[in-house]
Write a protein that holds these residues in place. Sequence first.
Motif, PDB file in Angstrom:
ATOM      1  N   GLY A 118       0.815  -1.211   0.000  1.00 59.60           N
ATOM      2  CA  GLY A 118       0.000   0.000   0.000  1.00 59.60           C
ATOM      3  C   GLY A 118       0.848   1.260   0.000  1.00 59.60           C
ATOM      4  N   SER A 119       1.945   1.245   0.751  1.00 51.89           N
ATOM      5  CA  SER A 119       2.834   2.410   0.770  1.00 51.89           C
ATOM      6  C   SER A 119       3.491   2.615  -0.586  1.00 51.89           C
ATOM      7  CB  SER A 119       3.912   2.243   1.843  1.00 51.89           C
ATOM      8  OG  SER A 119       3.331   2.225   3.120  1.00 51.89           O
ATOM      9  N   GLY A 120       3.909   1.515  -1.209  1.00 49.11           N
ATOM     10  CA  GLY A 120       4.487   1.616  -2.550  1.00 49.11           C
ATOM     11  C   GLY A 120       3.474   2.136  -3.553  1.00 49.11           C
ATOM     12  N   LEU A 121       2.261   1.607  -3.460  1.00 52.13           N
ATOM     13  CA  LEU A 121       1.184   2.071  -4.332  1.00 52.13           C
ATOM     14  C   LEU A 121       0.916   3.555  -4.103  1.00 52.13           C
ATOM     15  CD1 LEU A 121      -1.099   1.370  -6.349  1.00 52.13           C
ATOM     16  CD2 LEU A 121      -2.521   0.787  -4.368  1.00 52.13           C
ATOM     17  N   GLN A 122       0.870   3.960  -2.845  1.00 54.07           N
ATOM     18  CA  GLN A 122       0.657   5.370  -2.512  1.00 54.07           C
ATOM     19  C   GLN A 122       1.778   6.228  -3.087  1.00 54.07           C
ATOM     20  OE1 GLN A 122       0.688   6.301   1.680  1.00 54.07           O
ATOM     21  NE2 GLN A 122       0.947   8.457   1.260  1.00 54.07           N
ATOM     22  N   TYR A 123       2.998   5.805  -2.926  1.00 55.09           N
ATOM     23  CA  TYR A 123       4.154   6.568  -3.405  1.00 55.09           C
ATOM     24  C   TYR A 123       4.095   6.759  -4.923  1.00 55.09           C
ATOM     25  CZ  TYR A 123       9.019   8.133  -3.645  1.00 55.09           C
ATOM     26  OH  TYR A 123      10.150   8.873  -3.852  1.00 55.09           O
ATOM     27  N   VAL A 124       3.916   5.653  -5.650  1.00 57.99           N
ATOM     28  CA  VAL A 124       3.898   5.703  -7.114  1.00 57.99           C
ATOM     29  C   VAL A 124       2.722   6.530  -7.620  1.00 57.99           C
ATOM     30  CG1 VAL A 124       3.615   4.299  -9.198  1.00 57.99           C
ATOM     31  CG2 VAL A 124       5.213   3.577  -7.416  1.00 57.99           C
ATOM     32  N   LEU A 125       1.528   6.268  -7.064  1.00 57.00           N
ATOM     33  CA  LEU A 125       0.354   7.029  -7.504  1.00 57.00           C
ATOM     34  C   LEU A 125       0.497   8.526  -7.226  1.00 57.00           C
ATOM     35  CD1 LEU A 125      -2.711   4.785  -6.583  1.00 57.00           C
ATOM     36  CD2 LEU A 125      -1.937   5.449  -8.863  1.00 57.00           C
ATOM     37  N   THR A 126       1.048   8.867  -6.061  1.00 53.12           N
ATOM     38  CA  THR A 126       1.230  10.281  -5.735  1.00 53.12           C
ATOM     39  C   THR A 126       2.162  10.940  -6.745  1.00 53.12           C
ATOM     40  OG1 THR A 126       0.868   9.907  -3.371  1.00 53.12           O
ATOM     41  CG2 THR A 126       1.995  11.936  -3.980  1.00 53.12           C
ATOM     42  N   LEU A 127       3.273  10.270  -7.045  1.00 54.59           N
ATOM     43  CA  LEU A 127       4.214  10.856  -8.008  1.00 54.59           C
ATOM     44  C   LEU A 127       3.593  10.971  -9.398  1.00 54.59           C
ATOM     45  CD1 LEU A 127       7.569   9.195  -6.917  1.00 54.59           C
ATOM     46  CD2 LEU A 127       6.768  11.526  -6.458  1.00 54.59           C
ATOM     47  N   LEU A 128       2.867   9.936  -9.817  1.00 56.52           N
ATOM     48  CA  LEU A 128       2.233   9.985 -11.136  1.00 56.52           C
ATOM     49  C   LEU A 128       1.168  11.077 -11.214  1.00 56.52           C
ATOM     50  CD1 LEU A 128       1.835   6.178 -11.925  1.00 56.52           C
ATOM     51  CD2 LEU A 128       3.403   7.790 -13.026  1.00 56.52           C
ATOM     52  N   LEU A 129       0.327  11.140 -10.199  1.00 53.73           N
ATOM     53  CA  LEU A 129      -0.778  12.103 -10.217  1.00 53.73           C
ATOM     54  C   LEU A 129      -0.320  13.537  -9.964  1.00 53.73           C
ATOM     55  CD1 LEU A 129      -3.444  10.000  -8.282  1.00 53.73           C
ATOM     56  CD2 LEU A 129      -3.360  10.465 -10.748  1.00 53.73           C
ATOM     57  N   SER A 130       0.810  13.703  -9.262  1.00 54.31           N
ATOM     58  CA  SER A 130       1.252  15.067  -8.943  1.00 54.31           C
ATOM     59  C   SER A 130       1.706  15.836 -10.180  1.00 54.31           C
ATOM     60  CB  SER A 130       2.360  15.059  -7.884  1.00 54.31           C
ATOM     61  OG  SER A 130       3.530  14.464  -8.394  1.00 54.31           O
ATOM     62  N   GLY A 131       1.870  15.138 -11.305  1.00 56.06           N
ATOM     63  CA  GLY A 131       2.174  15.840 -12.545  1.00 56.06           C
ATOM     64  C   GLY A 131       0.971  16.562 -13.116  1.00 56.06           C
ATOM     65  N   SER A 132      -0.232  16.131 -12.717  1.00 56.31           N
ATOM     66  CA  SER A 132      -1.442  16.739 -13.282  1.00 56.31           C
ATOM     67  C   SER A 132      -2.346  17.389 -12.238  1.00 56.31           C
ATOM     68  CB  SER A 132      -2.242  15.664 -14.036  1.00 56.31           C
ATOM     69  OG  SER A 132      -2.612  14.632 -13.156  1.00 56.31           O
ATOM     70  N   MET A 133      -1.962  17.330 -10.965  1.00 58.36           N
ATOM     71  CA  MET A 133      -2.746  17.970  -9.910  1.00 58.36           C
ATOM     72  C   MET A 133      -1.827  18.332  -8.759  1.00 58.36           C
ATOM     73  SD  MET A 133      -4.787  14.675  -8.242  1.00 58.36           S
ATOM     74  CE  MET A 133      -5.471  14.138  -9.790  1.00 58.36           C
ATOM     75  N   ASP A 134      -2.323  19.084  -7.815  1.00 61.88           N
ATOM     76  CA  ASP A 134      -1.556  19.450  -6.636  1.00 61.88           C
ATOM     77  C   ASP A 134      -1.079  18.185  -5.917  1.00 61.88           C
ATOM     78  OD1 ASP A 134      -0.854  21.710  -4.626  1.00 61.88           O
ATOM     79  OD2 ASP A 134      -1.837  20.169  -3.400  1.00 61.88           O
ATOM     80  N   TYR A 135       0.157  18.173  -5.456  1.00 61.05           N
ATOM     81  CA  TYR A 135       0.731  16.985  -4.823  1.00 61.05           C
ATOM     82  C   TYR A 135      -0.038  16.537  -3.590  1.00 61.05           C
ATOM     83  CZ  TYR A 135       3.072  20.030  -1.382  1.00 61.05           C
ATOM     84  OH  TYR A 135       3.342  20.927  -0.379  1.00 61.05           O
ATOM     85  N   ARG A 136      -0.676  17.454  -2.878  1.00 58.12           N
ATOM     86  CA  ARG A 136      -1.455  17.075  -1.688  1.00 58.12           C
ATOM     87  C   ARG A 136      -2.731  16.335  -2.079  1.00 58.12           C
ATOM     88  NH1 ARG A 136       0.677  22.647   0.083  1.00 58.12           N
ATOM     89  NH2 ARG A 136      -0.288  23.114  -1.903  1.00 58.12           N
ATOM     90  N   VAL A 137      -3.406  16.800  -3.106  1.00 58.81           N
ATOM     91  CA  VAL A 137      -4.608  16.116  -3.605  1.00 58.81           C
ATOM     92  C   VAL A 137      -4.224  14.750  -4.159  1.00 58.81           C
ATOM     93  CG1 VAL A 137      -6.492  16.210  -5.283  1.00 58.81           C
ATOM     94  CG2 VAL A 137      -5.788  18.283  -4.075  1.00 58.81           C
ATOM     95  N   ALA A 138      -3.122  14.702  -4.902  1.00 55.36           N
ATOM     96  CA  ALA A 138      -2.629  13.430  -5.449  1.00 55.36           C
ATOM     97  C   ALA A 138      -2.351  12.439  -4.320  1.00 55.36           C
ATOM     98  CB  ALA A 138      -1.364  13.664  -6.272  1.00 55.36           C
ATOM     99  N   ASN A 139      -1.787  12.927  -3.236  1.00 58.21           N
ATOM    100  CA  ASN A 139      -1.480  12.061  -2.103  1.00 58.21           C
ATOM    101  C   ASN A 139      -2.739  11.515  -1.449  1.00 58.21           C
ATOM    102  OD1 ASN A 139      -0.209  12.160   1.153  1.00 58.21           O
ATOM    103  ND2 ASN A 139       0.728  10.938  -0.453  1.00 58.21           N
TER     104      ASN A 139
END
Length: 164
Positions: A118-139
Amino acid sequence: MSTHSPIQRLVLWALAWIERYRYIKFGIVGASGTVVNLVMLHIGHEYLFAAIEASYQKPYLSLALAIAVATLNNFTWNRLWTWSDRVRILEAEEHAQPVNLRVLGMEFGQYVTASAFGSGLQYVLTLLLSGSMDYRVANIVAIVAASVSNFLANDRWTFKRNRD
């Protein structure tokens, strides 16, 4: 005749209902972990690692710090509240004092291992999504996606029921 007011009865009923449903407890602990995660992510990204992360525009180091601190927070509260009934049984089987460092270390190791996916999934998804939205929302989106796997792994392994 009850000595409690209708509001007190409602509050007591709600607390008893939450107590019965472990996933709700897990969710409440997870919500506290989300707050810890976001606070640490912000502090790390905006202050602790600002000079390093500014050139990348991605919260690499602060995200790792946020996940680590939130994991410790969540383990502590899940052990003390969500699965406290199972922890007491394990400690009784070990003939342990209220806090046995061997049992605590074993549980923490299992919790971290079970939560690693889950932590790995969270890390990867946050990095991927932070390119298109605010990093806090992505997290936040990534935390929600990882929560189900974390609950199942910890319920069935870290704090599993005694099979006797």
